[in-house]
Design a protein around this motif. Structure first.
Motif, short mmCIF file in Angstrom:
data_model
loop_
_atom_site.label_atom_id
_atom_site.label_comp_id
_atom_site.label_asym_id
_atom_site.label_seq_id
_atom_site.Cartn_x
_atom_site.Cartn_y
_atom_site.Cartn_z
N ASN A 23 -14.02 -10.38 -6.51
CA ASN A 23 -13.76 -11.80 -6.78
C ASN A 23 -12.64 -11.98 -7.78
O ASN A 23 -11.77 -12.85 -7.63
CB ASN A 23 -15.03 -12.48 -7.28
CG ASN A 23 -16.08 -12.64 -6.20
OD1 ASN A 23 -15.76 -12.71 -5.02
ND2 ASN A 23 -17.35 -12.70 -6.59
N LEU A 24 -12.63 -11.14 -8.80
CA LEU A 24 -11.59 -11.21 -9.81
C LEU A 24 -10.23 -10.82 -9.24
O LEU A 24 -9.19 -11.33 -9.67
CB LEU A 24 -11.95 -10.29 -10.98
CG LEU A 24 -10.99 -10.21 -12.16
CD1 LEU A 24 -10.71 -11.60 -12.71
CD2 LEU A 24 -11.58 -9.32 -13.24
N ILE A 29 -4.25 -11.44 -7.91
CA ILE A 29 -3.23 -11.53 -6.87
C ILE A 29 -2.46 -12.85 -7.01
O ILE A 29 -1.24 -12.90 -6.82
CB ILE A 29 -3.85 -11.40 -5.47
CG1 ILE A 29 -4.21 -9.94 -5.20
CG2 ILE A 29 -2.90 -11.92 -4.40
CD1 ILE A 29 -4.86 -9.70 -3.86
N SER A 30 -3.15 -13.92 -7.36
CA SER A 30 -2.49 -15.22 -7.51
C SER A 30 -1.49 -15.20 -8.67
O SER A 30 -0.55 -16.01 -8.69
CB SER A 30 -3.52 -16.33 -7.74
OG SER A 30 -4.08 -16.27 -9.05
N ARG A 31 -1.66 -14.28 -9.61
CA ARG A 31 -0.76 -14.15 -10.74
C ARG A 31 0.36 -13.14 -10.48
O ARG A 31 1.24 -12.97 -11.32
CB ARG A 31 -1.54 -13.72 -11.99
CG ARG A 31 -2.59 -14.72 -12.44
CD ARG A 31 -3.32 -14.21 -13.69
NE ARG A 31 -2.39 -13.96 -14.78
CZ ARG A 31 -1.94 -14.89 -15.62
NH1 ARG A 31 -2.34 -16.15 -15.49
NH2 ARG A 31 -1.09 -14.58 -16.58
N PHE A 32 0.32 -12.48 -9.35
CA PHE A 32 1.26 -11.40 -9.04
C PHE A 32 2.56 -11.96 -8.49
O PHE A 32 2.56 -12.78 -7.57
CB PHE A 32 0.62 -10.45 -8.02
CG PHE A 32 1.45 -9.27 -7.65
CD1 PHE A 32 1.71 -8.26 -8.55
CD2 PHE A 32 1.99 -9.17 -6.36
CE1 PHE A 32 2.47 -7.16 -8.20
CE2 PHE A 32 2.74 -8.07 -6.00
CZ PHE A 32 2.99 -7.07 -6.93
N LYS A 33 3.67 -11.53 -9.06
CA LYS A 33 5.00 -11.95 -8.59
C LYS A 33 5.78 -10.71 -8.19
O LYS A 33 5.99 -9.81 -9.00
CB LYS A 33 5.76 -12.69 -9.70
CG LYS A 33 5.03 -13.87 -10.31
CD LYS A 33 5.88 -14.51 -11.40
CE LYS A 33 5.14 -15.62 -12.12
NZ LYS A 33 4.12 -15.12 -13.04
N PRO A 126 -6.57 -4.74 -5.69
CA PRO A 126 -6.51 -5.99 -4.92
C PRO A 126 -5.43 -6.03 -3.84
O PRO A 126 -5.62 -6.67 -2.80
CB PRO A 126 -6.24 -7.05 -5.99
CG PRO A 126 -6.83 -6.46 -7.25
CD PRO A 126 -6.53 -4.99 -7.14
N ILE A 127 -4.29 -5.37 -4.06
CA ILE A 127 -3.22 -5.42 -3.07
C ILE A 127 -3.66 -4.78 -1.75
O ILE A 127 -3.44 -5.33 -0.66
CB ILE A 127 -1.95 -4.73 -3.59
CG1 ILE A 127 -1.40 -5.47 -4.82
CG2 ILE A 127 -0.88 -4.64 -2.50
CD1 ILE A 127 -0.87 -6.85 -4.54
#
Length: 272
Positions: A23-24, A29-33, A126-127
């Motif tokens: 879940n975390l 991932i949403s913070r990954f650029k 997560p990736i």
């Protein structure tokens, strides 16, 4: 405390830990650029702290609900033994430096230590959406596939790796790192130098690489990978072949059939 906790309970506990990490992972991932725009060290440090803070609150709340009495360790630069009892040893963004630079080599790591022995661990990437996990005495897994270390029996055929545990190692540690890499370039097939340690140790546990060593001892970066490698059939010692523990000065994880050769190369390089 921990003496009232059965080994069977660890199985369900691990499943609950995995769910928290997965879940975390969506948040991280949403913070990954993949195209970062960093210009200086201050910006690097700011981004690292922002990632840690975003992940850590969720991670701490979830794990403390699972084991309210357990202690808590999150300091990436801390080492040595822990007081008796249970401790969560976590890295909210393992490989944070890679995350903020748009590279895929990062994850979230949780290990439960009971009386200074790692008893379960979970590492979520997560990736790739892969979870690596182990319970002491019950094997190591990538998702549901059991892991096993490589069968290499000659160091000259081995892919080995190392890395720095922190950006501000001592000059003596830098010397040891460089001497060990120089020695391994002569004795092994290929040498990788990268961070974080846990991801290199995952490759050892999965049999993709054959050994990993580190010339410093920071528990957060080693405990998860050490348990994975050990449960996959590998050997965990210091670079001189002495069984590793939380007070050891350095670290080695190796496939069994090349362990003696790796020890010989590393221990000789440290004497130079």
């Amino acid at each position: 405390m921990s003496e009232h906790y059965s080994a069977n309970d660890d199985v369900q506990l691990l499943e609950n830990v995995k769910a928290i990490l997965q879940n975390l992972g969506d948040l991280m991932i949403s913070r990954f650029k993949d195209k970062p725009h960093l210009t200086n060290l201050d910006e690097v440090i700011t981004e690292i702290h922002a990632n840690d803070n975003a992940s850590l609150g969720i991670l701490r709340d979830g794990l403390q609900q699972l084991r309210p009495h357990a202690g808590w360790v999150e300091d990436e630069n801390d080492g040595g033994t822990l007081p008796p009892g249970e401790w969560w040893v976590v890295d909210p963004v393992e490989g944070n430096i890679n995350h903020i630079h748009g590279m895929d080599d990062w994850g979230i790591t949780v290990t439960l230590v009971r009386d200074n022995q790692a008893v379960l661990t979970a590492v979520y990437l997560p990736i790739s959406r892969n979870t690596y996990s182990a319970i002491k005495g019950r094997g190591a897994y990538q998702n549901t596939t059991r892991l096993s270390v490589s069968k290499k029996n000659k160091l000259n055929a081995a892919l080995v790796g190392t890395g720095q545990a922190r950006h501000d190692e001592t000059l003596d540690t830098y010397r040891l790192i460089s001497q060990s890499i120089f020695a391994m370039l002569q004795d092994a097939l290929v040498v990788r130098a990268s961070v974080p340690a846990t991801l290199q140790l995952i490759h050892v546990a999965a049999g993709r690489t054959d050994a990993f060593w580190q010339h410093s001892q920071l528990r957060v970066g080693l405990l998860a990978g050490a348990l994975l490698v050990e449960e996959a059939g590998g050997i965990i010692t210091d670079i001189h072949g002495i069984p590793w523990n939380l007070s050891s000065k350095d670290f080695l994880a190796s496939a069994p059939d090349i362990h003696a050769a790796v020890v010989a190369t590393l221990s000789n390089s440290a004497k130079q």
